[in-house]
Design a protein around this motif. Structure first.
Motif, PDB file in Angstrom:
ATOM      1  N   UNK A 169       0.678  -1.204   0.114  1.00  0.00           N
ATOM      2  CA  UNK A 169      -0.091  -0.112  -0.036  1.00  0.00           C
ATOM      3  C   UNK A 169       1.000   1.217  -0.085  1.00  0.00           C
ATOM      4  N   UNK A 170       2.320   1.151  -0.001  1.00  0.00           N
ATOM      5  CA  UNK A 170       3.190   2.474  -0.200  1.00  0.00           C
ATOM      6  C   UNK A 170       2.583   3.372  -0.976  1.00  0.00           C
ATOM      7  N   UNK A 171       2.359   3.164  -2.304  1.00  0.00           N
ATOM      8  CA  UNK A 171       2.248   4.246  -3.397  1.00  0.00           C
ATOM      9  C   UNK A 171       0.924   4.970  -2.861  1.00  0.00           C
ATOM     10  N   UNK A 172      -0.270   4.247  -2.516  1.00  0.00           N
ATOM     11  CA  UNK A 172      -1.538   4.761  -2.046  1.00  0.00           C
ATOM     12  C   UNK A 172      -1.183   5.666  -0.810  1.00  0.00           C
ATOM     13  N   UNK A 173      -0.555   5.200   0.070  1.00  0.00           N
ATOM     14  CA  UNK A 173      -0.215   5.800   1.260  1.00  0.00           C
ATOM     15  C   UNK A 173       0.354   7.024   1.451  1.00  0.00           C
ATOM     16  N   UNK A 174       1.432   7.382   0.405  1.00  0.00           N
ATOM     17  CA  UNK A 174       2.280   8.205  -0.048  1.00  0.00           C
ATOM     18  C   UNK A 174       1.252   9.500  -0.385  1.00  0.00           C
ATOM     19  N   UNK A 175       0.329   9.243  -1.521  1.00  0.00           N
ATOM     20  CA  UNK A 175      -0.425  10.157  -2.055  1.00  0.00           C
ATOM     21  C   UNK A 175      -1.633  10.661  -1.077  1.00  0.00           C
ATOM     22  N   UNK A 176      -2.172   9.399  -0.219  1.00  0.00           N
ATOM     23  CA  UNK A 176      -3.187   9.845   0.697  1.00  0.00           C
ATOM     24  C   UNK A 176      -2.762  10.961   1.782  1.00  0.00           C
ATOM     25  N   UNK A 177      -1.331  10.810   2.225  1.00  0.00           N
ATOM     26  CA  UNK A 177      -0.910  11.581   3.213  1.00  0.00           C
ATOM     27  C   UNK A 177      -0.839  12.869   2.629  1.00  0.00           C
ATOM     28  N   UNK A 178      -0.303  13.184   1.237  1.00  0.00           N
ATOM     29  CA  UNK A 178      -0.317  14.362   0.984  1.00  0.00           C
ATOM     30  C   UNK A 178      -1.510  15.067   0.381  1.00  0.00           C
TER      31      UNK A 178
ATOM     32  N   UNK B  67      -4.071  14.626   2.555  1.00  0.00           N
ATOM     33  CA  UNK B  67      -4.372  15.160   3.888  1.00  0.00           C
ATOM     34  C   UNK B  67      -3.490  16.339   4.438  1.00  0.00           C
ATOM     35  N   UNK B  68      -2.288  16.659   3.866  1.00  0.00           N
ATOM     36  CA  UNK B  68      -1.770  17.921   3.926  1.00  0.00           C
ATOM     37  C   UNK B  68      -1.688  18.841   3.105  1.00  0.00           C
ATOM     38  N   UNK B  69      -2.545  18.617   2.050  1.00  0.00           N
ATOM     39  CA  UNK B  69      -2.850  19.560   0.918  1.00  0.00           C
ATOM     40  C   UNK B  69      -1.424  19.755   0.536  1.00  0.00           C
TER      41      UNK B  69
ATOM     42  N   UNK C 155     -12.061   6.715  -4.786  1.00  0.00           N
ATOM     43  CA  UNK C 155     -13.080   5.734  -4.519  1.00  0.00           C
ATOM     44  C   UNK C 155     -13.018   5.309  -3.155  1.00  0.00           C
ATOM     45  N   UNK C 156     -11.913   4.909  -2.662  1.00  0.00           N
ATOM     46  CA  UNK C 156     -11.819   4.289  -1.300  1.00  0.00           C
ATOM     47  C   UNK C 156     -11.456   4.868  -0.163  1.00  0.00           C
ATOM     48  N   UNK C 157     -10.726   5.993  -0.390  1.00  0.00           N
ATOM     49  CA  UNK C 157     -10.214   6.889   0.901  1.00  0.00           C
ATOM     50  C   UNK C 157     -11.245   7.696   1.614  1.00  0.00           C
ATOM     51  N   UNK C 158     -11.102   7.550   3.132  1.00  0.00           N
ATOM     52  CA  UNK C 158     -11.892   8.550   3.930  1.00  0.00           C
ATOM     53  C   UNK C 158     -11.559   9.933   3.802  1.00  0.00           C
ATOM     54  N   UNK C 159     -10.552  10.193   3.367  1.00  0.00           N
ATOM     55  CA  UNK C 159     -10.043  11.579   3.232  1.00  0.00           C
ATOM     56  C   UNK C 159     -11.133  12.182   2.003  1.00  0.00           C
ATOM     57  N   UNK C 160     -11.564  11.477   1.370  1.00  0.00           N
ATOM     58  CA  UNK C 160     -12.420  11.839   0.143  1.00  0.00           C
ATOM     59  C   UNK C 160     -13.919  11.907   0.284  1.00  0.00           C
ATOM     60  N   UNK C 161     -14.128  11.315   1.449  1.00  0.00           N
ATOM     61  CA  UNK C 161     -15.612  11.076   1.783  1.00  0.00           C
ATOM     62  C   UNK C 161     -16.430  12.222   1.823  1.00  0.00           C
TER      63      UNK C 161
ATOM     64  N   UNK D  85     -13.754  16.230  -1.454  1.00  0.00           N
ATOM     65  CA  UNK D  85     -12.530  15.812  -2.350  1.00  0.00           C
ATOM     66  C   UNK D  85     -11.878  17.138  -2.490  1.00  0.00           C
ATOM     67  N   UNK D  86     -10.706  17.282  -2.080  1.00  0.00           N
ATOM     68  CA  UNK D  86      -9.788  18.550  -2.264  1.00  0.00           C
ATOM     69  C   UNK D  86      -8.857  18.381  -3.183  1.00  0.00           C
ATOM     70  N   UNK D  87      -8.982  18.727  -4.420  1.00  0.00           N
ATOM     71  CA  UNK D  87      -7.696  18.877  -5.330  1.00  0.00           C
ATOM     72  C   UNK D  87      -7.516  20.318  -5.659  1.00  0.00           C
ATOM     73  N   UNK D  88      -7.411  21.267  -4.799  1.00  0.00           N
ATOM     74  CA  UNK D  88      -7.095  22.588  -5.190  1.00  0.00           C
ATOM     75  C   UNK D  88      -5.400  22.734  -5.260  1.00  0.00           C
ATOM     76  N   UNK D  89      -5.252  23.396  -6.187  1.00  0.00           N
ATOM     77  CA  UNK D  89      -4.024  23.860  -6.491  1.00  0.00           C
ATOM     78  C   UNK D  89      -2.982  22.670  -6.868  1.00  0.00           C
ATOM     79  N   UNK D  90      -3.281  21.790  -7.729  1.00  0.00           N
ATOM     80  CA  UNK D  90      -2.633  20.402  -7.923  1.00  0.00           C
ATOM     81  C   UNK D  90      -2.843  20.098  -9.308  1.00  0.00           C
ATOM     82  N   UNK D  91      -3.973  20.648 -10.053  1.00  0.00           N
ATOM     83  CA  UNK D  91      -4.235  20.049 -11.393  1.00  0.00           C
ATOM     84  C   UNK D  91      -3.558  20.743 -12.534  1.00  0.00           C
ATOM     85  N   UNK D  92      -3.288  19.895 -13.420  1.00  0.00           N
ATOM     86  CA  UNK D  92      -2.895  20.604 -14.854  1.00  0.00           C
ATOM     87  C   UNK D  92      -4.194  19.995 -15.789  1.00  0.00           C
ATOM     88  N   UNK D  93      -4.214  20.427 -16.908  1.00  0.00           N
ATOM     89  CA  UNK D  93      -5.338  19.907 -18.170  1.00  0.00           C
ATOM     90  C   UNK D  93      -5.150  18.404 -18.219  1.00  0.00           C
ATOM     91  N   UNK D  94      -3.796  17.960 -18.376  1.00  0.00           N
ATOM     92  CA  UNK D  94      -3.804  16.635 -18.668  1.00  0.00           C
ATOM     93  C   UNK D  94      -4.135  15.760 -17.499  1.00  0.00           C
TER      94      UNK D  94
END
Length: 617
Positions: free
Chosen positions: A522-531, A533-535, A554-560, A563-572
């Motif tokens: 679960x290492x990859x998912x944990x790294x992204x999930x922690x990020x 949480x810390x925005x 789909x699965x994280x409590x953080x998104x329940x 879902x905070x995706x501010x300041x991290x998305x590009x068009x792609x």
């Protein structure tokens, strides 16, 4: 409405349906079936994805605003419309389609609903599988021999409802593009042709037809022929609690503990909105809680992954077959060997059935796979396999689709350690393929290539059998202790290699992340999930991390809650995540410096039928 000469026939029919359908129908937990969701056709995800992926993506919630009571299912929606001729009800495996049919038929036969319908003729595709050719009249007469005048029905002399339950279990795909037209109710034709002619209205024109099906199979019927589509909803919170209370009637404390564990695991909670899946999960968690309470030594953790839940279920099923007195070592060994042999034979049947999308089996199938019919009476078998006496033959089917998939994975896992040919070729005629890892890679690649995703859960279970926790649970029973150590790290590397090297994310990517979760990596998912949480996602969304993010949506409590995706998305990145963002109820996309091209993407997303976004920043 009924002529004097047909009245005894009608009466006989009502009595036979009441006695057959009244058996074993508990009225308690069926409340949700009395109100169906009225939907406008199948959504994209329903047509393309495995049942389990549909539940995971939508979190067990359906975006439908209208519902229709069961008693109005075959009535016009307004004073100026006409009753539907073709109705289709869809629902994922284990949601209660056949139970709904039983409930409707029994309530109708007692005269409580739809009294304008003179004949209700319930048939299952399991029954139809037994025939090669049938005429419309023989279809009626062979299923209901007491209807001595089938021509009365085929001529449309009385309002009739023909029910065809379980299209997903039919052995032949329906092909409406090349239907050979038949209008003669006495003419014998291929059964699949008979069904398409009935649905098209060439035969039994006066009858209404109600088809039930899993969503993907329902797509075989052209949308233009369907007058009304409904969907069975899963459990709400109160219904799930009632269901568990009934399961653990003698132990309310245990029921409460099981419910607590289910609610604490959000993905599992979504899956448990489906009664068939809820029963398996609750049995496993209940068994774990009881056995861990009885044992003082170090215990394993509460089952969280699919593979752990099914390992407990199988352990429970296996142990229920053994004599309880510890002194009778010989009998235990004999019972254990019998059980292993049976699981092996059933596994082979399950695997090759899954490849052919075959979910119902008959005695000739059992014999072909070397399954001793006398062993099917055991309590182990009754937990895994259901049987139904249909007219002159017996049909067998696994108690839930996932039971077939787990057995298939167990068989493949065991066979792959010694197989020298490709196991996906049943005849064994293929290029040599040696070594467990080559077989593992082959299975994962096949699941990624399967268009209708029917091998996705099989691939998850196969990965899960390589996890330390599952090996600990099943070693000495169905697995060899610590054998997973030889393959696990290479299997993980292979799965990680299947994650995208570019920004194209699909349900295949998400399923590969699920496989990594099952194998307990679960290492990859944990790294992204922690990020998340810390925005601090900005700048770290590589293609692989994007795959993890799609899975976490789909699965994280953080998104329940949000879902905070501010300041991290590009068009792609935004484009690659669209199919997952659809199912986020509350979405934050501020401070992303979006240009018009992203706004167009978001606009198209909001107008999609699947879209469940309610709040967007």
């Amino acid at each position: 409405l009924i002529s004097l000469c047909t009245e005894p026939m009608v009466q006989k029919h009502l009595e036979s349906l009441q006695s057959y359908y009244g058996n074993g129908l508990e009225m308690g937990p069926l409340q949700r079936l009395t109100n169906l969701l009225l939907v406008e056709g199948l959504t994209d995800i329903q047509q393309k994805e495995h049942d389990i992926l549909q539940i995971e993506a939508t979190k067990g919630l359906r975006n439908a605003s209208k519902s229709i009571p069961l008693e109005k299912l075959f009535l016009p929606l307004s004073k100026v419309s006409i009753p539907p001729r073709i109705s289709v009800t869809v629902g994922v495996a284990g949601i209660g389609k056949s139970t709904l049919v039983k409930l409707f038929v029994y309530t109708w036969a007692k005269g409580e609903i739809n009294r304008d319908i003179i004949f209700v003729l319930p048939l299952t595709f399991r029954e139809l599988n037994a025939y090669e050719k049938l005429s419309a009249e023989r279809l009626i007469y062979s299923a209901f021999p007491h209807l001595t005048e089938p021509n009365y029905i085929s001529a449309g002399a009385a309002r009739t409802l023909l029910i065809l339950d379980g299209l997903d279990e039919f052995k032949t795909p329906l092909d409406f593009s090349s239907t050979i037209v038949c209008t003669d109710p006495k003419k014998e034709i291929q059964v699949d042709n008979l069904i398409t002619n009935i649905i098209r209205g060439n035969l039994l024109q006066g009858a209404s037809v109600w088809v039930t099906s899993r969503p993907t199979a329902a797509g075989q019927i052209p949308a233009g022929l369907v007058d009304r589509m409904t969907e069975i909803r899963g459990f709400g919170a109160a219904e799930m609690k009632d269901f568990l209370d009934q399961m653990f009637l003698d132990n309310r404390d245990l029921s409460g503990q099981v419910l607590h564990h289910i609610r604490a695991n959000k993905p599992l909670h979504a899956m448990c909105t489906v009664p068939g899946f809820c029963r398996i999960s609750a049995s496993s968690i209940g068994y774990y809680l009881k056995t861990s309470a009885d044992q003082s030594q170090e215990t394993t953790a509460v089952p969280r992954t699919l593979s752990e839940i099914y390992s407990y279920y199988f352990k429970m099923a296996l142990s229920s077959d053994w004599p309880e007195k510890p002194r009778e070592t010989l009998r235990i060994e004999q019972a254990m060997n019998n059980s292993k042999k049976l699981v092996g034979s059933l596994g082979r049947l399950a695997f090759y059935g899954l490849l052919k999308k075959k979910y119902v089996f008959y005695e000739q199938d059992m014999k072909a796979y070397g399954i001793d019919l006398s062993l099917l009476q055991s309590s182990l078998c009754s937990r895994l396999l259901l049987k139904e006496e249909v007219q002159s033959f017996t049909a067998y089917y696994f108690s839930h689709l996932t039971i077939q998939e787990f057995l298939a994975a167990l068989y493949y896992y065991t066979a792959a350690k010694r197989a020298i040919f490709d196991l996906f070729t049943e005849s064994g005629m293929s290029w040599p393929k040696l070594g467990f890892l080559n077989h593992f890679k082959s299975a994962v690649q096949r699941s990624l290539q399967a268009e209708d995703r029917h091998l996705d859960i099989f691939a998850r279970f196969l990965s899960g059998l390589l996890s330390p926790q599952v090996n600990k649970l099943l070693s000495g029973w169905l697995l060899v202790k610590d054998e997973h150590n030889s393959f696990r790290s290479q299997a993980i590397s292979f799965l990680q290699g299947c994650l995208n090297t570019n920004y194209v994310i699909s349900s295949r990517t998400v399923n590969t992340m699920h496989c990594l979760y099952e194998i307990q990596h679960t290492e990859i998912a944990k790294t992204v999930e922690d990020a998340m949480k810390n925005e601090s996602l900005a700048g770290m969304l590589t293609p692989v991390n994007c795959s993890a993010l799609a899975y976490l949506l789909q699965v994280s409590d953080v998104c329940m809650e949000e879902t905070n995706l501010s300041n991290c998305l590009t068009y792609n990145i935004c484009k690659s995540l669209l199919s997952q963002l659809l199912f986020c109820h509350n979405l934050r996309l501020d401070n992303n410096q979006f240009k018009d091209n992203v706004m167009e993407l978001l606009g198209s997303m909001l107008s999609v039928k699947d879209c469940q976004i309610q709040k967007l920043r």
